[in-house]
Design an enzyme around this catalytic site. Structure first.
Site, mmCIF file in Angstrom:
data_model
loop_
_atom_site.group_PDB
_atom_site.id
_atom_site.type_symbol
_atom_site.label_atom_id
_atom_site.label_comp_id
_atom_site.label_asym_id
_atom_site.label_seq_id
_atom_site.Cartn_x
_atom_site.Cartn_y
_atom_site.Cartn_z
ATOM 1 N N ASP A 104 3.192 -4.697 7.997
ATOM 2 C CA ASP A 104 1.996 -3.878 7.846
ATOM 3 C C ASP A 104 0.799 -4.805 8.057
ATOM 4 O OD1 ASP A 104 -0.192 -2.470 7.044
ATOM 5 O OD2 ASP A 104 0.662 -1.753 5.152
ATOM 6 N N GLN A 108 -4.364 -4.979 7.008
ATOM 7 C CA GLN A 108 -5.395 -5.896 6.506
ATOM 8 C C GLN A 108 -5.433 -7.205 7.287
ATOM 9 O OE1 GLN A 108 -7.714 -5.110 4.381
ATOM 10 N NE2 GLN A 108 -6.848 -3.176 3.697
ATOM 11 N N LYS A 148 -10.438 -0.440 10.439
ATOM 12 C CA LYS A 148 -10.606 -1.610 9.561
ATOM 13 C C LYS A 148 -10.982 -2.849 10.362
ATOM 14 C CE LYS A 148 -7.105 -0.044 6.260
ATOM 15 N NZ LYS A 148 -7.835 0.452 5.115
ATOM 16 N N HIS A 166 0.873 -1.186 0.000
ATOM 17 C CA HIS A 166 0.000 0.000 0.000
ATOM 18 C C HIS A 166 0.910 1.237 0.000
ATOM 19 C CE1 HIS A 166 -2.738 2.962 1.907
ATOM 20 N NE2 HIS A 166 -3.735 2.163 1.575
ATOM 21 N N CYS A 218 -4.749 2.649 -3.502
ATOM 22 C CA CYS A 218 -3.470 3.068 -2.918
ATOM 23 C C CYS A 218 -2.382 2.027 -3.175
ATOM 24 C CB CYS A 218 -3.589 3.340 -1.418
ATOM 25 S SG CYS A 218 -4.684 4.694 -1.038
HETATM 26 N N1 PLP Z 1 -1.616 -0.710 4.679
HETATM 27 C C1 PLP Z 1 -2.545 -1.426 4.048
HETATM 28 C C2 PLP Z 1 -2.225 -2.800 3.554
HETATM 29 C C3 PLP Z 1 -3.819 -0.891 3.871
HETATM 30 O O1 PLP Z 1 -4.751 -1.608 3.242
HETATM 31 C C4 PLP Z 1 -4.077 0.415 4.359
HETATM 32 C C5 PLP Z 1 -5.395 1.044 4.126
HETATM 33 O O2 PLP Z 1 -6.128 0.678 3.229
HETATM 34 C C6 PLP Z 1 -3.073 1.107 5.019
HETATM 35 C C7 PLP Z 1 -1.845 0.519 5.158
HETATM 36 C C8 PLP Z 1 -3.294 2.476 5.556
HETATM 37 O O3 PLP Z 1 -4.252 2.452 6.569
HETATM 38 P P1 PLP Z 1 -4.871 3.805 7.134
HETATM 39 O O4 PLP Z 1 -5.431 4.539 5.956
HETATM 40 O O5 PLP Z 1 -5.910 3.350 8.096
HETATM 41 O O6 PLP Z 1 -3.756 4.539 7.791
#
Ligand code: PLP
Length: 409
Positions: A201, A204, A227, A115, A367
């Site tokens: 990370d 998800q 999430k 992401h 993203c």
């Molecule tokens: N990492 C992953 C794999 C994501 O799917 C997301 C959000 O969709 C993020 C990071 C960023 O999360 P946030 O927008 O809640 O900071």
């Protein structure tokens, strides 16, 4: 799994809603809404500072949530749990603070399925900024990429070669586009063998499957409350205590200090050194309630339920002509995320026509532009499931996709 559908007020206020956008943000059960509401109605005050009962109660609830998070991911100590706004802020904290320990030519190993939140903060360490002059990594760290295969798996064939000169591996445990679940435990062992640290990370993965930081042996883990049924604006960074102790503060101000003189300051203990200013108290309490809810249902059960959905969903998609699901042939474990492409139809049109049928999916690059580029696409439509979705939801989606195709033929 118990019938959780009635716990989510959105499905009463919006009857017929087929919500398939949980990878972007999840719906909230009444228990989470009530936890925040009750806090504001009965226990609200700032934390850590008051010597009055109400502030003590607020502090107890806030710190109680930290303990709930600690247990949920099996961290050793609440000192290792830092509340932030979300996964994005978590990675920025690590890039800013741990990033100061990186030197010129140190390699940061990412994957092509990251992401943007796990790409752009690292670019700041690799690219000189015209405003700031030299990058913090004393002249520039180097970004290297673990490739993604056509089937949507990480290509680890040359992992030993890729790890040369690496100081930090930063990878997602679950792709927000492909649904692929990466073997981060294997990567952690590999990273540690060359003296590198590993950031996972978990934006998800943590909402959908049991995640245990001791088992993964990761050095850093980030995730977002919104999430995983919790409120927006709250997330978590887990950092091993021995690493945290070597890190400079991320933001500076109240709460994170021990003592301030006109020209100097000393820092508060962990984790407060990394929580400058008034935190998102209600958000943390809501996140605690979300975790209690998830644990009540059972993370294993949620994962099993989603495994049923992914099997069913892929089978339904496979018979649709002119529809391609990214990562459908992945050999790794996979979550119930279906990023798809329909021949001759723009993803935004897919999203709009499905919306007319009250089916909520996301359209765009999610993203993850480098990943889409890899697959020769600019955008996809994405349907992503959670514990409240059913096979019937997938049937409705598939019927909706057929309508999209009829509209465009
Ligand atoms: N990492 C992953 C794999 C994501 O799917 C997301 C959000 O969709 C993020 C990071 C960023 O999360 P946030 O927008 O809640 O900071």
């Amino acid at each position: 799994m118990k019938n959780i559908f009635p716990d989510f007020p959105i499905f009463k206020t919006n009857p017929g809603l087929i919500y398939l956008d949980s990878a972007a943000s999840a719906q909230k059960p009444q228990a989470v809404i009530d936890a925040e509401k009750n806090f504001y109605e009965t226990s609200y005050a700032n934390v850590h500072r008051g010597i009055y009962a109400l502030s003590e109660k607020a502090t107890e609830l806030y710190e109680g949530s930290r303990e709930t998070v600690r247990k949920f991911i099996n961290a050793k100590s609440t000192k290792e749990i830092i509340f932030v706004r979300g996964a994005t802020e978590g990675i920025n904290l690590i890039a800013h603070s741990f990033g100061q320990q990186l030197r010129k030519d140190d390699v940061i190993l990412l994957s092509e399925m990251e992401h943007h939140a796990n790409i752009v903060p690292w670019q700041a360490l690799a690219t000189p900024s015209p405003l700031r002059g030299a990058p913090p990594a004393a002249g520039g760290a180097v970004l290297r990429w673990i490739p993604v295969t056509e089937s949507g798996d990480l290509d680890l064939t040359n992992i030993d070669e890729l790890l040369k000169g690496v100081k930090l591996v930063a990878v997602t445990q679950m792709s927000n586009v492909l649904g692929t679940v990466n073997d981060v435990q294997f990567l952690a062992d590999k990273a540690h063998a060359v003296g590198a640290k590993i950031l996972v990370d978990g934006a998800q993965s943590v909402p959908h499957m049991p995640v245990d930081v001791q088992k993964l042996n990761c050095d850093f883990l980030v995730f977002s409350g919104h999430k995983m049924l919790g409120p927006t604006g709250i997330g978590v960074v887990y950092i091993k205590q021995e690493i945290l102790e070597t890190m400079e503060p991320y933001q500076r101000g109240g709460n994170m200090i021990l003592e301030v003189k006109k020209n100097s300051a000393t820092w508060n203990g962990l984790p407060y050194k990394f929580e400058a200013g008034t935190p998102n108290i209600a958000g943390a309490i809501g996140l605690g309630a979300a975790i209690d809810y998830l644990q009540d249902v059972g993370m294993e059960k949620i994962w099993e339920h989603e495994q049923d959905l992914v099997k069913y969903g892929l089978a339904q998609f496979s018979v649709l002509k002119g529809v391609r699901v990214l990562g459908a042939d992945a050999t790794s474990a996979r979550s119930a995320i279906f990023a798809f492409d329909i021949d001759g139809v723009h993803p935004h049109d897919i999203g709009s026509i499905l919306d007319q049928q009250n089916i909520a999916v996301r359209a765009g690059h999610h993203c993850a532009q480098p990943l889409h580029e890899k697959f020769g696409l600019v955008a996809t439509a994405r349907a992503s499931c959670y514990l409240y979705n059913t096979k019937e939801d997938i049937d409705v989606l598939v019927a909706g996709i057929k309508k999209v195709q009829e509209t465009f033929t």
